[in-house]
Each structure stands twice: as structure tokens, then as C-alpha cells.
Motif scaffolding. Structure first.
Motif, PDB file in Angstrom:
ATOM      1  N   LEU A 301      -3.408  32.975  80.763  1.00  0.00           N
ATOM      2  CA  LEU A 301      -3.162  33.734  81.987  1.00  0.00           C
ATOM      3  C   LEU A 301      -4.153  34.897  82.114  1.00  0.00           C
ATOM      4  O   LEU A 301      -4.691  35.157  83.196  1.00  0.00           O
ATOM      5  CB  LEU A 301      -1.728  34.251  81.984  1.00  0.00           C
ATOM      6  CG  LEU A 301      -1.274  35.036  83.217  1.00  0.00           C
ATOM      7  CD1 LEU A 301      -1.368  34.170  84.468  1.00  0.00           C
ATOM      8  CD2 LEU A 301       0.148  35.542  83.028  1.00  0.00           C
ATOM      9  N   ALA A 302      -4.398  35.594  80.997  1.00  0.00           N
ATOM     10  CA  ALA A 302      -5.357  36.701  81.022  1.00  0.00           C
ATOM     11  C   ALA A 302      -6.754  36.214  81.372  1.00  0.00           C
ATOM     12  O   ALA A 302      -7.490  36.877  82.123  1.00  0.00           O
ATOM     13  CB  ALA A 302      -5.365  37.409  79.667  1.00  0.00           C
ATOM     14  N   ASP A 303      -7.136  35.050  80.864  1.00  0.00           N
ATOM     15  CA  ASP A 303      -8.460  34.514  81.167  1.00  0.00           C
ATOM     16  C   ASP A 303      -8.572  34.109  82.628  1.00  0.00           C
ATOM     17  O   ASP A 303      -9.626  34.289  83.251  1.00  0.00           O
ATOM     18  CB  ASP A 303      -8.753  33.318  80.253  1.00  0.00           C
ATOM     19  CG  ASP A 303     -10.176  32.815  80.411  1.00  0.00           C
ATOM     20  OD1 ASP A 303     -11.112  33.640  80.303  1.00  0.00           O
ATOM     21  OD2 ASP A 303     -10.360  31.611  80.653  1.00  0.00           O
ATOM     22  N   ASP A 304      -7.487  33.579  83.193  1.00  0.00           N
ATOM     23  CA  ASP A 304      -7.494  33.240  84.625  1.00  0.00           C
ATOM     24  C   ASP A 304      -7.749  34.478  85.472  1.00  0.00           C
ATOM     25  O   ASP A 304      -8.511  34.443  86.442  1.00  0.00           O
ATOM     26  CB  ASP A 304      -6.153  32.604  85.014  1.00  0.00           C
ATOM     27  CG  ASP A 304      -5.995  31.207  84.469  1.00  0.00           C
ATOM     28  OD1 ASP A 304      -7.022  30.596  84.097  1.00  0.00           O
ATOM     29  OD2 ASP A 304      -4.850  30.730  84.390  1.00  0.00           O
ATOM     30  N   VAL A 305      -7.087  35.574  85.098  1.00  0.00           N
ATOM     31  CA  VAL A 305      -7.280  36.823  85.845  1.00  0.00           C
ATOM     32  C   VAL A 305      -8.709  37.341  85.653  1.00  0.00           C
ATOM     33  O   VAL A 305      -9.356  37.782  86.607  1.00  0.00           O
ATOM     34  CB  VAL A 305      -6.256  37.880  85.385  1.00  0.00           C
ATOM     35  CG1 VAL A 305      -6.537  39.229  86.054  1.00  0.00           C
ATOM     36  CG2 VAL A 305      -4.838  37.423  85.707  1.00  0.00           C
ATOM     37  N   SER A 306      -9.212  37.255  84.427  1.00  0.00           N
ATOM     38  CA  SER A 306     -10.534  37.818  84.137  1.00  0.00           C
ATOM     39  C   SER A 306     -11.641  37.129  84.917  1.00  0.00           C
ATOM     40  O   SER A 306     -12.617  37.766  85.316  1.00  0.00           O
ATOM     41  CB  SER A 306     -10.827  37.737  82.640  1.00  0.00           C
ATOM     42  OG  SER A 306     -11.177  36.424  82.249  1.00  0.00           O
ATOM     43  N   ARG A 307     -11.514  35.839  85.175  1.00  0.00           N
ATOM     44  CA  ARG A 307     -12.598  35.123  85.844  1.00  0.00           C
ATOM     45  C   ARG A 307     -12.384  34.939  87.343  1.00  0.00           C
ATOM     46  O   ARG A 307     -13.267  34.408  88.026  1.00  0.00           O
ATOM     47  CB  ARG A 307     -12.823  33.760  85.182  1.00  0.00           C
ATOM     48  CG  ARG A 307     -11.654  32.788  85.253  1.00  0.00           C
ATOM     49  CD  ARG A 307     -11.935  31.550  84.404  1.00  0.00           C
ATOM     50  NE  ARG A 307     -10.810  30.637  84.325  1.00  0.00           N
ATOM     51  CZ  ARG A 307     -10.605  29.613  85.147  1.00  0.00           C
ATOM     52  NH1 ARG A 307     -11.472  29.377  86.108  1.00  0.00           N
ATOM     53  NH2 ARG A 307      -9.563  28.825  84.984  1.00  0.00           N
ATOM     54  N   ASN A 308     -11.214  35.372  87.860  1.00  0.00           N
ATOM     55  CA  ASN A 308     -10.943  35.163  89.279  1.00  0.00           C
ATOM     56  C   ASN A 308     -10.587  36.426  90.043  1.00  0.00           C
ATOM     57  O   ASN A 308     -10.591  36.415  91.278  1.00  0.00           O
ATOM     58  CB  ASN A 308      -9.789  34.159  89.458  1.00  0.00           C
ATOM     59  CG  ASN A 308     -10.158  32.757  89.036  1.00  0.00           C
ATOM     60  OD1 ASN A 308     -10.897  32.066  89.733  1.00  0.00           O
ATOM     61  ND2 ASN A 308      -9.652  32.332  87.894  1.00  0.00           N
ATOM     62  N   LEU A 309     -10.292  37.520  89.337  1.00  0.00           N
ATOM     63  CA  LEU A 309      -9.843  38.717  90.032  1.00  0.00           C
ATOM     64  C   LEU A 309     -10.960  39.367  90.841  1.00  0.00           C
ATOM     65  O   LEU A 309     -10.763  39.776  91.994  1.00  0.00           O
ATOM     66  CB  LEU A 309      -9.268  39.720  89.018  1.00  0.00           C
ATOM     67  CG  LEU A 309      -8.674  41.000  89.607  1.00  0.00           C
ATOM     68  CD1 LEU A 309      -7.481  40.673  90.495  1.00  0.00           C
ATOM     69  CD2 LEU A 309      -8.267  41.958  88.490  1.00  0.00           C
ATOM     70  N   LEU A 310     -12.155  39.474  90.240  1.00  0.00           N
ATOM     71  CA  LEU A 310     -13.293  40.126  90.880  1.00  0.00           C
ATOM     72  C   LEU A 310     -14.464  39.152  90.995  1.00  0.00           C
ATOM     73  O   LEU A 310     -14.485  38.113  90.319  1.00  0.00           O
ATOM     74  CB  LEU A 310     -13.717  41.356  90.060  1.00  0.00           C
ATOM     75  CG  LEU A 310     -12.671  42.475  89.916  1.00  0.00           C
ATOM     76  CD1 LEU A 310     -13.202  43.559  88.992  1.00  0.00           C
ATOM     77  CD2 LEU A 310     -12.273  43.048  91.263  1.00  0.00           C
TER      78      LEU A 310
END
Length: 339
Positions: A301-310
Motif C-alpha cells: 500500500l505504501a509503495d502504491d502511494v509513493s508511485r502514484n500520489l505525485l
């Protein structure tokens, strides 16, 4: 205080289902849109099933070369770090124990920084991080053997000392590194990232992770005996010293493998085991598998956020620190409801 009892089997099934759903969603997320049905067709086709080709070569490249390896590596690293954290906490009977307790992370950081300074290729950077991680823990264990007093205390103190030495070495390497090329690469590696995940990383990390995780799973019931004390464990036919050594070695192996392919990713090995205890209690027969599933899902989940948030990818170590520190404060300050 009232202890909540949850059916362990249902918790495990729910966690496993959640991880599978996260894997499916993660494969769909990215700058290049690939529908879930096309991902399933691509995977089935790769497995040798007869499937009508309805996808483009760009879709196949995005799924097979980029997303699937990254998703698999995220699950592997999260599973390994959380398992190592739970095992260390059981061995040392210390709720603040984490995978980098014996200096594995600081050794890996020094090894990676040294390889980058020498302009080594990425594969050699990973291998150097792994070898120096193991070397650091071997040095810590050698110090603990020579030191008087309790072995567990000597291990922790030796870990603090050796970690400081290797951290100083990493700082010196950053000082002399080329500020235009080498220093940014070293800094980015130290912040933790899965952006370079590929099949080579998975092959490199799979064997040491499997060699470390399998004994921990088989010995997880014996970890419960360490809470009783060495004498009680010995009376039940378990050598506490030998068990601690085995668990430390296995935990170190999976930590070294994880850090070598992902960089420094903190808080997972500290926070996830505490969350697992909230779900299934302190029995390591359930706690260790629960930590594995939670760790895999948390890092994914953290990796999904890291590559898609910005628009630009956020190093995952920054995200886990931002999420882990407040969450850990919540865990240790929250009180169970009284009866």
C-alpha cells in the motif's frame, strides 16, 4: 484490562484476501492504464494458458517488466521486515526491537554507498549491501561472544556500537562522493525505494528470504517459551541460547536480503508486529503469520502511494516514516477498554 479475542482463522483469511485484492489493484495502478481483465489475460498467457491476445505489447511490457516484479518485491520485503521485527521482539523480549537492531541496515547502507562510490553496477550495489549487512551482524555477534554478562544485552550493545561505526563510514563516503552523480544516488538509496525492482532483484532476494523465513515459521511455537525464561524453557526441552541464535541468524538473513534490494525502509518491522498483536494476541503461532501478511500489505500500500500520489515518485522510506511514527504513537498510547 479486557483482552479482545478474535477467531484467528478468520483474521488470517481476511488478511490474505486483503493482500490479494491489494495485489490486483496495485497491478492496475500506474501512469499507463491497463484494465484488470487485460492483466489477468496477460498473466494467464505468460503461464502457458491458451488465451486470445487482446492486449498491446506496451500493456504486456508495463505489467510483466515493471508492475508485477515491483508488486512481488514489495510483498516480499514487507513480509520479511515485519517477520524479522516480530522475531527480534520475541527473542529479546523488547517491544522496541526492530530488524536493524544488530546493525544489519547500517552495514547494508555502508556496502551500498561504497559500491556506488566505486561506480559499480546496480547488481554489485545490491550484492555489496547484502554482504556488508551480514558482515556487520557477524561482527556484532563476535563482540557479544567476547563481552562478559548476558548475551542478549551484549548483542544489543554491540549492535549499537558497530552500527555507529558503519554509519560514520557511510557519512564519510557521502562526504567524498561526487556531488553531481554519486551523492544523489547514495542519498536516494538511503531513503529506500522499489523503483528499480526487477526479476533480478526477486531472484537475488528469494533464496535468502526463503532460507530465513521457513525456519522461523517452523520454530514459531518455541518463541512463546522464551517469555517463560531460560530455566523454564530448558525444563520443557528447549535450549533458549540455541533458539535465540537460530532466530537471530534467520532474522538477520531476511533483513539483509530485504535492505539490499530496497534500501533503508524503516518502521515496518517495529509497527506491524504491534498491530498484529492487536489482532491475534501474543501467541507466536498466529502472530508470525499475521505479521507476514500485514507487512506485505502495508508495504504494498505504501509503495502504491509513493508511485502514484505525485508526478515524481516519493522514496518509500519517507512514507513509511510519516505513516509509521504517528501510528506507533497511537498504538502505544491507546488503552484497551476496561471490563
Amino acid at each position: 484490562m479486557r483482552q479482545r479475542h478474535r477467531p484467528v482463522g478468520l483474521v488470517m483469511i481476511a488478511l490474505a484476501a486483503g493482500v490479494l485484492l491489494l495485489i490486483a489493484a496495485s497491478c492496475c495502478l500506474g501512469r499507463y492504464q491497463v484494465p484488470l481483465d487485460q492483466i489477468v489475460r496477460i498473466v494467464l498467457g505468460r503461464l502457458g494458458f491458451s488465451v486470445e491476445k487482446t492486449w498491446s505489447s506496451a500493456m504486456e511490457a508495463a505489467v510483466v517488466r515493471i508492475r508485477l516484479p515491483r508488486v512481488m518485491l514489495s510483498c516480499m520485503v514487507g513480509c520479511a521486515l515485519s517477520t524479522a521485527g516480530a522475531a527480534y521482539q520475541g527473542v529479546f523480549q523488547n517491544p522496541m526491537a526492530s530488524p536493524d537492531l544488530l546493525g544489519a541496515s547500517s552495514g547494508a547502507a555502508f556496502g551500498a554507498a561504497l559500491a556506488i562510490l566505486l561506480d559499480a553496477k546496480m547488481g554489485l550495489v545490491t550484492a555489496s549491501a547484502f554482504l556488508f549487512s551480514l558482515l556487520t551482524v557477524a561482527l556484532v555477534m563476535l563482540v557479544s561472544l567476547r563481552a562478559p554478562g548476558k548475551r542478549a544485552v551484549s548483542l544489543i550493545l554491540g549492535g549499537v556500537m558497530v552500527s555507529s561505526l558503519f554509519s560514520a563510514g557511510t557519512s564519510y563516503i557521502k562526504l567524498v562522493a561526487d556531488p553531481s552523480s554519486q551523492l544523489p544516488e547514495i542519498t536516494y538509496w538511503l531513503m529506500g525505494s522499489l523503483s528499480g525492482a526487477g526479476t533480478d532483484n526477486i531472484r537475488f532476494a528469494f533464496v535468502p528470504m526463503a532460507l530465513g523465513l521457513l525456519p522461523l515459521l517452523l520454530l514459531r511455537w518455541r518463541l512463546n517459551l522464551l517469555a517463560l525464561g531460560d530455566d523454564e524453557a530448558r525444563a520443557l526441552g528447549v535450549s533458549a541460547g540455541r533458539l535465540r541464535l537460530t532466530v537471530v541468524l534467520c532474522s538477520t538473513l531476511i533483513t539483509a536480503a530485504s535492505v539490499s534490494v530496497s534500501g533503508l525502509i524503516g518502521w515496518i518491522g517495529l509497527v506491524v508486529p504491534h498491530l498484529a498483536r492487536r489482532l491475534v494476541g501474543n501467541d507466536y503461532r498466529a502472530l508470525l503469520p499475521c505479521s507476514m501478511l500485514l507487512g506485505a500489505g502495508f508495504l504494498l500500500l505504501a509503495d502504491d502511494v509513493s508511485r502514484n500520489l505525485l508526478p515524481t515518485e516519493i522514496p518509500i522510506g519517507i512514507l513509511t516514516a510519516f505513516a509509521g511514527a504517528p501510528f506507533f504513537l497511537y498504538l502505544i498510547t491507546r488503552k484497551e477498554a476496561e471490563e
